[in-house]
Design a protein around this motif. Structure first.
Motif, short mmCIF file in Angstrom:
data_model
loop_
_atom_site.label_atom_id
_atom_site.label_comp_id
_atom_site.label_asym_id
_atom_site.label_seq_id
_atom_site.Cartn_x
_atom_site.Cartn_y
_atom_site.Cartn_z
N THR A 145 0.82 -1.21 0.00
CA THR A 145 0.00 0.00 0.00
C THR A 145 0.85 1.26 0.00
O THR A 145 0.48 2.28 -0.59
CB THR A 145 -0.92 0.00 1.24
OG1 THR A 145 -1.63 -1.24 1.27
CG2 THR A 145 -1.91 1.14 1.18
N LYS A 159 -6.04 -4.63 -5.12
CA LYS A 159 -6.28 -3.80 -3.94
C LYS A 159 -7.27 -2.68 -4.25
O LYS A 159 -8.10 -2.32 -3.40
CB LYS A 159 -4.96 -3.22 -3.43
CG LYS A 159 -5.06 -2.35 -2.20
CD LYS A 159 -5.62 -3.10 -1.00
CE LYS A 159 -4.63 -4.10 -0.47
NZ LYS A 159 -5.09 -4.73 0.77
N GLU A 164 -10.67 -4.06 -3.99
CA GLU A 164 -11.09 -4.25 -2.60
C GLU A 164 -11.37 -2.92 -1.91
O GLU A 164 -12.34 -2.81 -1.15
CB GLU A 164 -10.01 -5.01 -1.83
CG GLU A 164 -9.79 -6.44 -2.31
CD GLU A 164 -8.67 -7.11 -1.53
OE1 GLU A 164 -8.10 -6.45 -0.62
OE2 GLU A 164 -8.37 -8.28 -1.82
N ARG A 165 -10.52 -1.94 -2.14
CA ARG A 165 -10.65 -0.63 -1.49
C ARG A 165 -10.72 0.44 -2.57
O ARG A 165 -9.69 0.93 -3.04
CB ARG A 165 -9.45 -0.36 -0.58
CG ARG A 165 -9.21 -1.42 0.45
CD ARG A 165 -10.04 -1.18 1.70
NE ARG A 165 -9.66 -2.12 2.73
CZ ARG A 165 -10.23 -3.31 2.89
NH1 ARG A 165 -11.21 -3.70 2.08
NH2 ARG A 165 -9.83 -4.12 3.85
N GLU A 185 -11.31 3.41 -2.23
CA GLU A 185 -10.74 4.66 -1.73
C GLU A 185 -9.27 4.82 -2.12
O GLU A 185 -8.72 5.92 -2.09
CB GLU A 185 -10.86 4.72 -0.21
CG GLU A 185 -12.29 4.61 0.31
CD GLU A 185 -12.69 3.16 0.54
OE1 GLU A 185 -11.91 2.28 0.12
OE2 GLU A 185 -13.76 2.92 1.12
N LEU A 186 -8.63 3.71 -2.49
CA LEU A 186 -7.21 3.76 -2.83
C LEU A 186 -6.95 4.61 -4.07
O LEU A 186 -5.86 5.15 -4.23
CB LEU A 186 -6.69 2.33 -3.04
CG LEU A 186 -5.21 2.17 -3.37
CD1 LEU A 186 -4.35 2.73 -2.25
CD2 LEU A 186 -4.86 0.70 -3.61
N TYR A 223 -6.02 1.73 7.47
CA TYR A 223 -7.39 1.66 6.94
C TYR A 223 -7.42 0.95 5.59
O TYR A 223 -8.31 0.13 5.34
CB TYR A 223 -7.94 3.08 6.80
CG TYR A 223 -9.32 3.11 6.17
CD1 TYR A 223 -10.46 2.79 6.91
CD2 TYR A 223 -9.47 3.43 4.82
CE1 TYR A 223 -11.71 2.81 6.33
CE2 TYR A 223 -10.73 3.45 4.23
CZ TYR A 223 -11.85 3.14 4.99
OH TYR A 223 -13.08 3.14 4.41
N LEU A 224 -6.46 1.25 4.73
CA LEU A 224 -6.44 0.60 3.42
C LEU A 224 -6.13 -0.88 3.53
O LEU A 224 -6.55 -1.67 2.68
CB LEU A 224 -5.41 1.29 2.52
CG LEU A 224 -5.73 2.74 2.14
CD1 LEU A 224 -4.60 3.33 1.32
CD2 LEU A 224 -7.04 2.83 1.37
N GLY A 231 -9.54 -2.01 6.27
CA GLY A 231 -10.90 -1.57 5.99
C GLY A 231 -11.56 -0.82 7.13
O GLY A 231 -12.73 -0.45 7.02
N TYR A 232 -10.88 -0.58 8.23
CA TYR A 232 -11.42 0.18 9.35
C TYR A 232 -10.28 0.93 10.01
O TYR A 232 -9.11 0.58 9.85
CB TYR A 232 -12.13 -0.73 10.36
CG TYR A 232 -11.26 -1.83 10.92
CD1 TYR A 232 -10.49 -1.64 12.07
CD2 TYR A 232 -11.19 -3.08 10.30
CE1 TYR A 232 -9.68 -2.63 12.58
CE2 TYR A 232 -10.39 -4.09 10.79
CZ TYR A 232 -9.64 -3.86 11.93
OH TYR A 232 -8.84 -4.85 12.42
#
Length: 1167
Positions: A663, A708, A711-712, A714-715, A730-731, A734-735
């Motif tokens: 990440t 990734k 999955e996320r 937001e990335l 978070y990445l 997920g929290y």
């Protein structure tokens, strides 16, 4: 006005008078003979003229910080036309004739300052320095060319002959003049080795004549290498102060020389050079081919301008026909035309700084120079390395006067260079022995690392760590670069030692690795260096990435071999304590006034060992700054070698797949860089050995990035920014990470040491605050006290007026029967700002003074929001007196004896309690019996039967008296009977405990006892309720009832006093500090409300002051309720009267009183 020429207006470069004096002296030295031979002939006063020139240089140039004399001597051609001619003339006879030796020595004294490298100091430089420096630098290049290329004689060898008589003398018999001559010759050799062609000046003549290769060949031909070996091998015995000069000569000879090529065979070297040439030609072809695709021809010489429509419907203009092919090409052309006006560096110009000390630039040398230098290095390693570098290390450690700031940097660079040379030489010997098919075998000396043992010891490692830390703190990046190179090469040498065939070398390598990896400070320093890279240059970048790569790889291997590896980490207790002293003022006589020696001892003790966890350590490298350093390194992928590309590949692979922290690499610029390296344009050459590894890594990396993003989502937005720890967590999961915050810890409660009056205690507290520059806190406290005194004075005046009205209305008789007078309302202390509110909780010095003047704190000790009040029993006069005391000690602080300060009279309450407890424990241990059994539980509970113990003790006393009258007992009989009584008592107590706690389960229930208990409780509850109802219904101000309440109150007060005396005696017997056995939360709230003068229902008690009317009304009702809530009848206890004369009677335990809770009797069985 007369017309003048331009020459008349131009100012002369040098003072004409100085030039005239210098030229006359140069002319008087001598000149060429007018005869046919044309030989050089000295003047009659040649020696005096040479000495005059030396004086001119010392007194004019050096003392006045000018370069005029050196400029005049360069223009007069003194070196080539006179000095070299004189040395050549007297070369053979310089050691025989004293006069000729003096003349030759005078010439050498002139050559040394004239060839001394010109350095411009930014702080002391003048206009003359900037005017003369370029000219003198070019002149020095000419001096060097003339010295090493002189055909008639060997000038350097002649200079050595001048010093031979002094060098032949034993060290103890040498004079200061002999030491000066030796040092003069070595400095002359140093100057010749240092002079090089300036990069920013034009070349005057053939540059190869003054190159490194020419210098090495001249040193070999004129036997300078033998002189250096002789002096270095005798260092410490025959030579002492010449070590730093030898160090400089070696540094300027070896810096930038490739060790690998130095020890290569001619055939392999030729093939290596051929491969390098082929790779350069391939790069040139690829560059030309890329340019040829869009190169202009005769058909497209005309200008072209196109519009590029972007995503936001805006139009940009691009010129040139090379953008007509693809849209991507157009965007790249647009990016290339963008310019960033980077702010200029406003600090000192560092472009030319340290150019003579630069060691990261590779210096090519010729084949002959390589052979000569290789032979010298091998002989130096065999004979001179250990003596010279051991002596230099000791001089640097002692900080000798001859050790300048640049010498440690040169020392560590040469250590790394020679260690690498030794490893390379051993590797070549092993390859040669392997290729000889057994005809050549390696000896024990070839296998041993004893030739470099002088720098592979603990003293060198300590000096290196200290040097690196100081360089990092001072931001001396060139020094740190040399230290990193040395540390890296030491690690590589240790790795080769661990693979040696000799067991001694393996054991030494194991010991060195254990010492290096044992210190956690070394680990942290490596990480800090890698993180702190900014713009220190490519050489520094290469050194720090190589050091982190080698250190991490070797530490991983060593931790796998040694599973139970322990490292020493230093706790920061002393630093935290000092920070607390500065912020909170936590210092007292026992803790805060520690001397420097105690600090050092505490720092020594504050080291702990813990098991090493490699995963935890390697995770420290996985930060954004470390990644940015390697990204900056890989941007030079066109110029990196295969080994450097492999180093970067290993790091990114560890981050993305081993540690699974890809990440942190998901950033737009990093993704674009990886794609450009593989897919182009201008990417890596597919024929390179490292291309396959990089291609495989980039493919897997982009695959993981796409996964990734799915999955996320937001990335996609986070790819534009660097990742912080919270974003990465978070990445990945997920929290958000849950962060637990601890409540602030209350400061240590202080007290003034006993033996002082309250006035003196206030003086101590005021003095401590003044010593800590907290006069603003004193001013605030005085304002609070003055305001409270005015308010309390107003209330007292109002109370006096009320009393006067009562006396005038009802007379003397009613006054004596009047009810209890109301108390003054408590005053809440309010801070004036947030800093004061924090200080009221954290500053224990301020809290001590507030307690001494009578303030009280409500709430728990760990509650930062707890309120401070001025209680009702403090009068206005007492408050005014406190203000006067503070003012007195503020302007006239007390002076104590024996040089003590106010802080010396403070101590911690907790420390005092610990000392008292330890003293009590020691006293009890010394005086008490050691063999008695410690019973955890009491011997028994309260008894309901009447005790006949008194009569039994009286009878026993009578029997003992009768026996004592009949016979006298000796000491042994008394001890025996005392032991029997003790055993009988222990047995009795054991039986009581057994009867209490070990019994049949059927006996645990007793219905009749439970019924009687609950009936009694119900009766008490009903009586209490009736009493409360009666008190609420009756009028408080009823005159007739006042007498009744007074008598009732007196009776209840007497019962209350009896009950309190019983409780106090019970508390004294049980050792408890509190007067009340247990109290409920409601009772606690009622007590606080009582202190504030409010009912328990008033929530604003801690925020606003209270009026007297509210206090009076609520106080009356509260007093009635409190009085009625007390128990109607106290439990009767058996009074046991012991005869004072009975010494042997065992004490009988008093029955435990019942606990009372909020006005109700609670038996212990109900708990």
């Amino acid at each position: 006005m007369a017309q003048g020429t331009l020459d008349e207006w131009a100012q002369p470069v040098v003072d004409p008078e100085v030039r005239a004096f210098i030229y006359s002296l140069v002319t008087a030295i001598g000149g060429a003979n007018s005869g046919e031979d044309g030989r050089y002939v000295l003047g009659d006063d040649a020696l005096a003229c040479l000495k005059d020139l030396i004086r001119w240089i010392r007194l004019y140039d050096q003392r006045l910080n000018r370069l005029d004399v050196a400029r005049c001597l360069a223009e007069a051609n003194l070196v080539k036309g006179d000095l070299l001619e004189i040395l050549a003339k007297y070369s053979e006879k310089v050691t025989v004739d004293k006069l000729k030796h003096k003349i030759a020595l005078a010439c050498l004294e002139l050559l040394v300052p004239l060839t001394w490298p010109v350095e411009i100091d930014a702080l002391e430089a003048t206009v003359n320095h900037h005017r003369h420096a370029p000219f003198l630098q070019l002149a020095q290049v000419g001096y060097k060319r003339a010295i090493i290329q002189y055909d008639a004689v060997k000038i350097l060898q002649t200079a050595v002959r001048i010093a031979l008589p002094s060098m032949a003398e034993p060290r103890k018999e040498r004079t200061q003049r002999d030491e000066g001559i030796i040092r003069l010759v070595l400095y002359f050799i140093r100057n010749v080795a240092m002079i090089s062609q300036p990069q920013n000046l034009p070349v005057d003549g053939d540059e190869a004549e003054v190159s490194r290769s020419a210098t090495i060949d001249a040193f070999h031909c004129q036997d300078i290498f033998q002189v250096l070996l002789t002096v270095a091998s005798s260092m410490g015995d025959e030579f002492v102060s010449q070590d730093v000069v030898i160090l400089e000569i070696l540094f300027h000879l070896l810096k930038g020389v490739d060790v690998e090529k130095l020890f290569m065979e001619e055939q392999k070297l030729a093939s290596t050079n051929t491969d390098e040439l082929k790779s350069l030609i391939q790069k040139e072809k690829a560059m030309l081919a890329g340019y040829a695709r869009h190169a202009p021809t005769r058909h497209n010489r005309f200008g072209t301008m196109i519009w590029v429509k972007r995503d936001d419907d805006r139009v940009s203009t691009i010129s040139g026909q090379d953008v007509l092919g693809k849209a991507q090409k157009s965007m790249q052309k647009m990016d290339k035309t963008k310019k960033w006006n980077k702010p200029r560096h406003r600090g000192p110009n560092k472009d030319n700084e340290g150019s003579l000390e630069e060691f990261d630039l590779a210096v090519p040398i010729s084949s002959s120079a390589r052979q000569h230098l290789r032979a010298f290095v091998e002989e130096f390693l065999d004979s001179s390395f250990n003596p010279l570098f051991t002596h230099l290390r000791k001089a640097i450690e002692r900080e000798e006067g001859r050790v300048e700031a640049r010498y440690p940097r040169q020392y560590f660079y040469l250590v790394s260079w020679f260690l690498r040379a030794e490893c390379t030489r051993r590797r070549r010997l092993k390859e040669k022995a392997a290729n000889s098919n057994g005809s050549t075998t390696l000896s024990v000396e070839d296998e041993s690392f004893g030739l470099v043992a002088g720098v592979m010891n603990q003293e060198t490692f300590i000096l290196l760590n200290r040097f690196m830390q100081r360089s990092q703190d001072d931001k001396a990046w060139q020094d740190l670069n040399a230290g990193m190179k040395c540390f890296t090469q030491i690690l590589l040498t240790v790795q080769e030692m661990s693979e040696s065939a000799l067991e001694d070398d393996q054991e030494i390598a194991e010991n060195i690795q254990n010492r290096i990896f044992y210190e956690e400070s070394t680990h942290d320093r490596i990480i800090t260096i890698l993180r702190s890279y900014k713009d220190q240059g490519f050489g520094y970048l290469d050194a720090c990435t190589e050091l982190s790569h080698v250190f991490l790889r070797m530490l991983e291997r060593y931790s796998k071999q040694n599973v139970d590896l322990q490292i020493r980490s230093r706790r920061r207790a002393r630093r935290k304590q000092k920070a607390a002293v500065q912020t909170e003022g936590v210092e007292n006589g026992e803790e805060g006034n520690a001397s420097e020696a105690e600090d050092l001892a505490e720092a020594q003790r504050a080291t702990t060992e813990r098991k090493f966890d490699f995963a935890r350590f390697s995770a420290k490298f996985m930060t954004q700054n470390c990644v940015n350093t390697f990204v900056s390194f890989i941007r030079f992928y066109h110029d990196l070698s295969a080994e450097q590309l492999k180093r970067a590949h290993r790091f990114f692979y560890r981050v993305a797949f081993k540690m699974e922290l890809g990440t942190i690499l998901y950033r737009v610029d990093i993704l674009q860089l990886f794609n450009k390296m593989i897919k182009g344009p201008e990417g890596l050459d597919p024929d390179m050995p490292a291309f396959k590894e990089w291609e495989e890594f980039v493919r897997h990396f982009f695959r993981s990035a796409v996964k990734k993003v799915q999955e996320r989502p937001e990335l996609v937005l986070e790819m534009l920014f660097s990742k912080i720890n919270a974003t990465m967590f978070y990445l990945e999961h997920g929290y958000d990470r849950e962060v637990t915050t601890r409540a602030p810890r209350a400061p240590a409660e202080l007290e003034v040491k006993p033996g002082m009056e309250k006035t003196e205690q206030i003086g101590v507290a005021v003095g401590v605050l003044l010593n800590q520059s907290k006069a603003d806190a004193l001013n605030w406290l005085k304002d609070v006290l003055l305001t409270a005194a005015d308010e309390r004075k107003s209330w007292e005046d109002m109370d006096e007026a009320r009393k006067a009205m009562t006396q005038s209305a009802e007379g003397e008789d009613l006054t004596r029967e009047a009810e209890e007078q109301p108390k003054a309302p408590s005053i809440v202390v309010k801070p004036d700002n947030d800093e004061r509110r924090i200080a009221m909780y954290k500053d224990n010095k301020l809290r001590l003074l507030m307690q001494l003047v009578g303030f009280q704190r409500l709430g728990l000790d760990d509650d930062p929001e707890a309120s401070w009040i001025i209680p009702s029993f403090i009068s206005a006069s007492e408050l005014t007196e406190s203000v006067d005391l503070i003012r007195k000690f503020e302007f006239d602080p007390p002076i104590y004896e024996n040089g003590k300060t106010a802080e010396d009279f403070l101590r911690s309450k907790a420390a005092a309690r610990r000392r008292r407890a330890s003293f009590d424990d020691d006293s009890e241990g010394e005086g008490g019996s050691q063999g008695e059994e410690d019973f955890e539980f009491p011997a028994g509970g309260p008894t309901t039967r009447k005790s006949d113990t008194l009569e039994e003790l009286k009878n026993r006393r009578r029997r003992r008296r009768r026996r004592s009258e009949t016979q006298e007992l000796d000491d042994e009989e008394k001890d025996r009977r005392a032991e029997a009584r003790r055993k009988a008592d222990l047995e009795k107590r054991r039986k009581i405990k057994s009867d209490m706690f070990v019994h049949d389960s059927d006996d645990e229930t007793d219905d009749e006892r439970d019924k009687a208990f609950f009936a009694k409780e119900e009766e008490i509850r009903e009586a209490a309720g009736r009493s409360i109802l009666k008190a609420l219904t009756e009028g408080i101000s009823n005159e007739k009832g006042s007498k009744k309440r007074k008598s009732t109150r007196e009776r209840k007060k007497s019962r209350k006093r009896r009950k309190e005396s019983e409780l106090e005696s019970e508390a004294d017997d049980s050792g408890e500090e509190d007067d009340v056995v247990s109290i409920s939360s409601k009772a606690s709230s009622a007590r606080i409300g009582d202190m504030l003068g409010l009912d328990s229902d008033v929530d604003e008690a801690t925020d606003t002051p209270f009026s007297s009317q509210q206090h009076g009304n609520h106080a009356s009702n509260r007093d009635a309720s409190v009085e009625i809530s007390k128990p109607a009848s106290a439990a009767k206890e058996d009074a046991i009267m012991l005869d004072e004369e009975d010494e042997d009677a065992a004490p009988v335990r008093r029955p435990v009183a019942r606990n009372m809770r909020a006005g109700f009797i609670i038996d212990s069985d109900s708990e």
